[in-house]
Design an enzyme around this catalytic site. Structure first.
Site, mmCIF file in Angstrom:
data_model
loop_
_atom_site.group_PDB
_atom_site.id
_atom_site.type_symbol
_atom_site.label_atom_id
_atom_site.label_comp_id
_atom_site.label_asym_id
_atom_site.label_seq_id
_atom_site.Cartn_x
_atom_site.Cartn_y
_atom_site.Cartn_z
ATOM 1 N N SER A 161 0.822 -1.216 0.000
ATOM 2 C CA SER A 161 0.000 0.000 0.000
ATOM 3 C C SER A 161 0.856 1.265 0.000
ATOM 4 O O SER A 161 2.020 1.249 0.395
ATOM 5 C CB SER A 161 -0.910 0.023 1.224
HETATM 6 N N1 SAH Z 1 -1.147 -4.602 3.724
HETATM 7 C C1 SAH Z 1 -0.336 -4.976 2.588
HETATM 8 C C2 SAH Z 1 -1.020 -4.731 1.281
HETATM 9 C C3 SAH Z 1 -2.067 -5.707 1.090
HETATM 10 S S1 SAH Z 1 -2.656 -5.922 -0.556
HETATM 11 C C4 SAH Z 1 0.974 -4.272 2.629
HETATM 12 O O1 SAH Z 1 1.185 -3.392 3.440
HETATM 13 O O2 SAH Z 1 1.830 -4.640 1.830
HETATM 14 C C5 SAH Z 1 -4.042 -6.927 -0.131
HETATM 15 C C6 SAH Z 1 -3.702 -8.324 0.327
HETATM 16 O O3 SAH Z 1 -4.917 -8.940 0.714
HETATM 17 C C7 SAH Z 1 -3.114 -9.199 -0.757
HETATM 18 O O4 SAH Z 1 -1.900 -9.761 -0.316
HETATM 19 C C8 SAH Z 1 -4.174 -10.267 -0.970
HETATM 20 O O5 SAH Z 1 -3.635 -11.534 -1.312
HETATM 21 C C9 SAH Z 1 -4.864 -10.300 0.371
HETATM 22 N N2 SAH Z 1 -6.219 -10.827 0.370
HETATM 23 C C10 SAH Z 1 -7.172 -10.710 -0.575
HETATM 24 N N3 SAH Z 1 -8.296 -11.333 -0.206
HETATM 25 C C11 SAH Z 1 -8.065 -11.860 1.030
HETATM 26 C C12 SAH Z 1 -8.847 -12.627 1.931
HETATM 27 N N4 SAH Z 1 -10.088 -13.006 1.653
HETATM 28 N N5 SAH Z 1 -8.283 -12.992 3.098
HETATM 29 C C13 SAH Z 1 -7.007 -12.648 3.401
HETATM 30 N N6 SAH Z 1 -6.221 -11.916 2.581
HETATM 31 C C14 SAH Z 1 -6.736 -11.534 1.405
#
Ligand code: SAH
Length: 230
Positions: A76
């Site tokens: 992010s």
């Molecule tokens: N917080 C992270 C960015 C996350 S991007 C950072 O700081 O780098 C969103 C993430 O959510 C991705 O890795 C994706 O695989 C995950 N994601 C998507 N759907 C999800 C779900 N149902 N449960 C858990 N994780 C999920």
């Protein structure tokens, strides 16, 4: 790109934190906060974001932008990480549930402030990479597991705060159920490729949520295991 020393990177990170603080002031009308709390500033200044990007991308680590981390996922934008952390109003004795570990960067920022961080990631390889890196960086108060974040982590509830870093079409009921009374939930709500809204909600005594819309945002979708985006 010439290799950077740790001192260069620390300086770049300090500049990035200054930029984020300016952006917070500029967006205060929307976000309802005039400034970041000292705790959030200290966490952002400490976590080495460059370690959460691919080695070839270190030069981009301290730009105020999201970046790709593979698997179609992103780390992010630093301003958004700071803002979401701020909106959780964390205290040092709080236990936080995070959905969407991704690179683990947001997880580390949370762990700088809270007592324990429990993080769920749906992509097993990402969960493992994040776990390995967070161990290497010495974070011992973070627990990562692979799973579907829609279900939360019921055995460990209630949580003082819940943060979701992927966009959900609606707030998953299990996450509301696992939030303690007075607890804060921060989550992007909306459809993929359409406008999403960062929502902050506080759980009332009667179990309902008091919701406020904070800001338009763009997140990758929250998916269910074995499904595409929903
Ligand atoms: N917080 C992270 C960015 C996350 S991007 C950072 O700081 O780098 C969103 C993430 O959510 C991705 O890795 C994706 O695989 C995950 N994601 C998507 N759907 C999800 C779900 N149902 N449960 C858990 N994780 C999920």
């Amino acid at each position: 790109m010439p290799s950077k020393t740790e001192a260069d990177l620390t300086r770049q990170r300090a500049r990035l934190v200054d930029e984020i603080e300016v952006e917070v002031r500029e967006t205060q009308k929307w976000i309802g906060r005039e400034r970041l709390s000292p705790r959030v500033v200290a966490a952002m200044a400490k976590v080495p974001r460059h370690r959460f990007l691919a080695p070839g991308d270190v030069g981009y680590a301290y730009l105020n932008r999201p970046w790709t981390i593979g698997f179609g996922q992103t780390i992010s934008q630093p301003y958004i990480v700071a803002l979401m952390t701020e909106l959780l109003d964390l205290e040092p004795d709080h236990r936080v549930l995070e959905i969407g570990t991704g690179s683990g960067y947001q997880t580390a920022v949370l762990a700088e402030i809270a007592f324990r961080v429990y993080s769920i990631e749906t992509v097993e390889t990402l969960a493992k990479c994040a776990r390995t890196l967070l161990d290497e960086l010495g974070y011992q108060t973070i627990y990562v597991r692979t799973g579907d974040g829609h279900e939360g982590w019921p055995e460990l509830a209630p949580f003082d705060a819940v943060i979701v870093t992927a966009a959900a079409e609606r707030v998953p009921p299990a996450l509301v159920a696992q939030l303690g009374t007075g607890g804060r939930l921060v989550i992007p709500v909306g459809r993929v490729y359409e406008s999403q809204t960062l929502v902050r909600a506080v759980k009332n005594d009667d179990g309902t949520l008091a919701r406020e819309n904070v800001l338009p945002v763009a997140f990758v979708p929250m998916v269910s295991k074995g499904e595409g985006p929903r």
